[in-house]
Design a protein around this motif. Structure first.
Motif, PDB file in Angstrom:
ATOM      1  N   LEU A  67       0.828  -1.205   0.000  1.00  0.00           N
ATOM      2  CA  LEU A  67       0.000   0.000   0.000  1.00  0.00           C
ATOM      3  C   LEU A  67       0.862   1.254   0.000  1.00  0.00           C
ATOM      4  N   ALA A  68       1.947   1.257   0.765  1.00  0.00           N
ATOM      5  CA  ALA A  68       2.841   2.418   0.794  1.00  0.00           C
ATOM      6  C   ALA A  68       3.540   2.611  -0.549  1.00  0.00           C
ATOM      7  N   ALA A  69       3.874   1.508  -1.231  1.00  0.00           N
ATOM      8  CA  ALA A  69       4.497   1.632  -2.554  1.00  0.00           C
ATOM      9  C   ALA A  69       3.534   2.253  -3.558  1.00  0.00           C
ATOM     10  N   ILE A  70       2.246   1.874  -3.494  1.00  0.00           N
ATOM     11  CA  ILE A  70       1.254   2.465  -4.394  1.00  0.00           C
ATOM     12  C   ILE A  70       1.113   3.954  -4.108  1.00  0.00           C
ATOM     13  N   VAL A  71       1.048   4.320  -2.824  1.00  0.00           N
ATOM     14  CA  VAL A  71       0.908   5.733  -2.459  1.00  0.00           C
ATOM     15  C   VAL A  71       2.124   6.529  -2.919  1.00  0.00           C
ATOM     16  N   THR A  72       3.322   5.961  -2.759  1.00  0.00           N
ATOM     17  CA  THR A  72       4.537   6.656  -3.180  1.00  0.00           C
ATOM     18  C   THR A  72       4.532   6.914  -4.678  1.00  0.00           C
ATOM     19  N   LEU A  73       4.159   5.912  -5.461  1.00  0.00           N
ATOM     20  CA  LEU A  73       4.067   6.102  -6.910  1.00  0.00           C
ATOM     21  C   LEU A  73       2.964   7.082  -7.273  1.00  0.00           C
ATOM     22  N   PHE A  74       1.910   7.091  -6.472  1.00  0.00           N
ATOM     23  CA  PHE A  74       0.780   7.981  -6.733  1.00  0.00           C
ATOM     24  C   PHE A  74       1.141   9.437  -6.453  1.00  0.00           C
ATOM     25  N   LEU A  75       2.107   9.665  -5.562  1.00  0.00           N
ATOM     26  CA  LEU A  75       2.513  11.028  -5.224  1.00  0.00           C
ATOM     27  C   LEU A  75       3.487  11.619  -6.230  1.00  0.00           C
ATOM     28  N   ILE A  76       4.189  10.774  -6.980  1.00  0.00           N
ATOM     29  CA  ILE A  76       5.247  11.259  -7.870  1.00  0.00           C
ATOM     30  C   ILE A  76       4.726  12.240  -8.919  1.00  0.00           C
ATOM     31  N   PRO A  77       3.631  11.960  -9.643  1.00  0.00           N
ATOM     32  CA  PRO A  77       3.177  12.941 -10.651  1.00  0.00           C
ATOM     33  C   PRO A  77       2.834  14.310 -10.060  1.00  0.00           C
ATOM     34  N   ILE A  78       2.208  14.335  -8.879  1.00  0.00           N
ATOM     35  CA  ILE A  78       1.865  15.625  -8.259  1.00  0.00           C
ATOM     36  C   ILE A  78       3.126  16.377  -7.871  1.00  0.00           C
ATOM     37  N   PHE A  79       4.103  15.681  -7.276  1.00  0.00           N
ATOM     38  CA  PHE A  79       5.371  16.329  -6.940  1.00  0.00           C
ATOM     39  C   PHE A  79       6.064  16.844  -8.195  1.00  0.00           C
ATOM     40  N   PHE A  80       6.013  16.069  -9.267  1.00  0.00           N
ATOM     41  CA  PHE A  80       6.694  16.453 -10.504  1.00  0.00           C
ATOM     42  C   PHE A  80       6.055  17.694 -11.113  1.00  0.00           C
ATOM     43  N   VAL A  81       4.732  17.721 -11.197  1.00  0.00           N
ATOM     44  CA  VAL A  81       4.037  18.881 -11.762  1.00  0.00           C
ATOM     45  C   VAL A  81       4.253  20.117 -10.895  1.00  0.00           C
ATOM     46  N   THR A  82       4.166  19.949  -9.578  1.00  0.00           N
ATOM     47  CA  THR A  82       4.372  21.079  -8.672  1.00  0.00           C
ATOM     48  C   THR A  82       5.796  21.616  -8.770  1.00  0.00           C
ATOM     49  N   PHE A  83       6.771  20.712  -8.929  1.00  0.00           N
ATOM     50  CA  PHE A  83       8.166  21.140  -9.062  1.00  0.00           C
ATOM     51  C   PHE A  83       8.378  21.919 -10.353  1.00  0.00           C
ATOM     52  N   LEU A  84       7.770  21.468 -11.450  1.00  0.00           N
ATOM     53  CA  LEU A  84       7.938  22.168 -12.722  1.00  0.00           C
ATOM     54  C   LEU A  84       7.282  23.544 -12.712  1.00  0.00           C
ATOM     55  N   LEU A  85       6.178  23.667 -11.987  1.00  0.00           N
ATOM     56  CA  LEU A  85       5.417  24.916 -11.981  1.00  0.00           C
ATOM     57  C   LEU A  85       5.602  25.707 -10.687  1.00  0.00           C
ATOM     58  N   GLN A  86       6.689  25.433  -9.946  1.00  0.00           N
ATOM     59  CA  GLN A  86       6.826  26.058  -8.635  1.00  0.00           C
ATOM     60  C   GLN A  86       6.966  27.575  -8.732  1.00  0.00           C
ATOM     61  N   ASN A  87       7.702  28.078  -9.731  1.00  0.00           N
ATOM     62  CA  ASN A  87       7.845  29.527  -9.859  1.00  0.00           C
ATOM     63  C   ASN A  87       6.519  30.191 -10.217  1.00  0.00           C
ATOM     64  N   GLN A  88       5.808  29.602 -11.188  1.00  0.00           N
ATOM     65  CA  GLN A  88       4.508  30.140 -11.561  1.00  0.00           C
ATOM     66  C   GLN A  88       3.505  29.980 -10.426  1.00  0.00           C
ATOM     67  N   LEU A  89       3.623  28.887  -9.680  1.00  0.00           N
ATOM     68  CA  LEU A  89       2.702  28.666  -8.568  1.00  0.00           C
ATOM     69  C   LEU A  89       2.904  29.706  -7.483  1.00  0.00           C
ATOM     70  N   LEU A  90       4.154  30.041  -7.168  1.00  0.00           N
ATOM     71  CA  LEU A  90       4.430  31.059  -6.164  1.00  0.00           C
ATOM     72  C   LEU A  90       3.938  32.428  -6.621  1.00  0.00           C
ATOM     73  N   ARG A  91       4.162  32.757  -7.889  1.00  0.00           N
ATOM     74  CA  ARG A  91       3.665  34.038  -8.415  1.00  0.00           C
ATOM     75  C   ARG A  91       2.148  34.080  -8.422  1.00  0.00           C
ATOM     76  N   GLY A  92       1.536  32.951  -8.736  1.00  0.00           N
ATOM     77  CA  GLY A  92       0.083  32.910  -8.777  1.00  0.00           C
ATOM     78  C   GLY A  92      -0.543  33.064  -7.412  1.00  0.00           C
ATOM     79  N   ILE A  93       0.070  32.458  -6.390  1.00  0.00           N
ATOM     80  CA  ILE A  93      -0.471  32.556  -5.044  1.00  0.00           C
ATOM     81  C   ILE A  93      -0.336  33.976  -4.503  1.00  0.00           C
TER      82      ILE A  93
END
Length: 307
Positions: free
Chosen positions: A274-300
């Motif tokens: 179950l923890a392995a599934i959750v870890t894999l499930f978190l990777i896309p969100i972390f990846f998208v947030t990392f790519l858009l972190q500058n725009q996300l900070l400006r947007g907030i």
């Protein structure tokens, strides 16, 4: 002949301070005590996620060890078991989790993109061409997103059954898009409201059409806000469970629904799997947030400084 000595220039404390690394200057302004406090609070909030990631690399024995083990021999068996399981006849067989991960990415990503496109157009119309009672309309739009899913699940379920949308990509994407549009309209409208309309008026005086003003003047200035809206909408859709449980089929099932099916079993819950599934499930969100972190900070932070 007298020797003329040049006085040693005194280094300005201000210039010396400016030569310090920016990170140290920021910490110095905030105060070391406050920085340590923020770091401690961040670690407290991140610790459950860290524990899940560590459990994903534990064997079944280490995952159930009492007291919990902080130091252990890591293994990748749980990640292998997510995609390949031991078969009764020997060997291994592929699971359906690659399909479930694809479904989550495809359904969440496409529905949020469609919602942002439609929501941006509606937000620009509400911001630049307000109607009488616009605030009331905006409140009504937002209440559709504030409504708990359990309130609407029965009529939506019956409607899906009658129209044949149950278990289809089109049905679940259409539903998620409908629920994401109000959030997109409300959030993007606030970014359009912060723009200076004088720049748009100047473009119109130069002969620009409304389409040119929107795509060439306004839209480039709110890209950071669109990125923030995309991240927030993706997180809300990515973690949705109730609609996905009742309205998706075997071929359109998402990871949260498939994850719930791993909780049972004759030998109990396999927390490592179950923890392995959750870890894999978190990777896309972390990846998208990392790519858009500058725009996300400006947007907030968009609109926090008044003109």
């Amino acid at each position: 002949m007298a020797t003329v000595t040049t006085p040693t220039p005194v280094r300005s404390p201000t210039k010396a301070k400016m030569r310090l690394p920016r990170r140290r200057q920021e910490i110095g302004k905030a105060g070391w005590g406050w920085t340590a406090f923020v770091g401690l609070v961040s670690m407290v909030y991140f610790f459950p996620v860290l524990w899940i990631i560590l459990t994903a690399f534990k064997s079944r024995t280490d995952a159930f060890a009492i007291p919990p083990k902080l130091f252990f021999t890591p293994t990748l068996d749980n990640f292998v078991s997510v995609f390949y399981r031991a078969s009764i006849s020997g060997g291994s067989q592929q699971t359906d989790f690659p399909l479930y991960f694809f479904n989550s990415i495809f359904i969440a990503g496409l529905s949020v993109l469609i919602a942002i496109v439609l929501g941006t157009l509606a937000a620009y119309a509400f911001s630049r061409f307000p109607l009488k009672g616009t605030d009331t309309y905006m409140f009504i739009i937002l209440t559709t997103r504030m409504m708990p899913p359990i309130v609407a699940i029965i009529p939506i379920f019956l409607m899906f059954r009658l129209t044949g949308l149950s278990g289809t990509y089109f049905g679940i994407i259409l539903l998620y898009t409908a629920f994401n549009i109000p959030f997109s309209v409300w959030l993007v409208k606030s970014f359009f409201d912060e723009l200076n309309p004088e720049v748009e008026d100047a473009a119109r005086m130069d002969g620009a059409t409304e389409g040119r003003v929107f795509f060439g003047v306004c839209l480039p200035q709110v890209l950071a806000g669109l990125a923030a809206t995309f991240v927030f909408g993706l997180i809300l859709t990515w973690n949705e469970f109730l609609f996905a449980l009742l309205l998706t089929g075997v071929e359109t099932r998402t990871v949260p629904v498939a994850m719930a099916r791993t909780l049972g079993g004759e030998v109990g819950v396999d927390y490592g799997l179950l923890a392995a599934i959750v870890t894999l499930f978190l990777i896309p969100i972390f990846f998208v947030t990392f790519l858009l972190q500058n725009q996300l900070l400006r947007g907030i932070t968009f609109g926090t400084v008044k003109r």
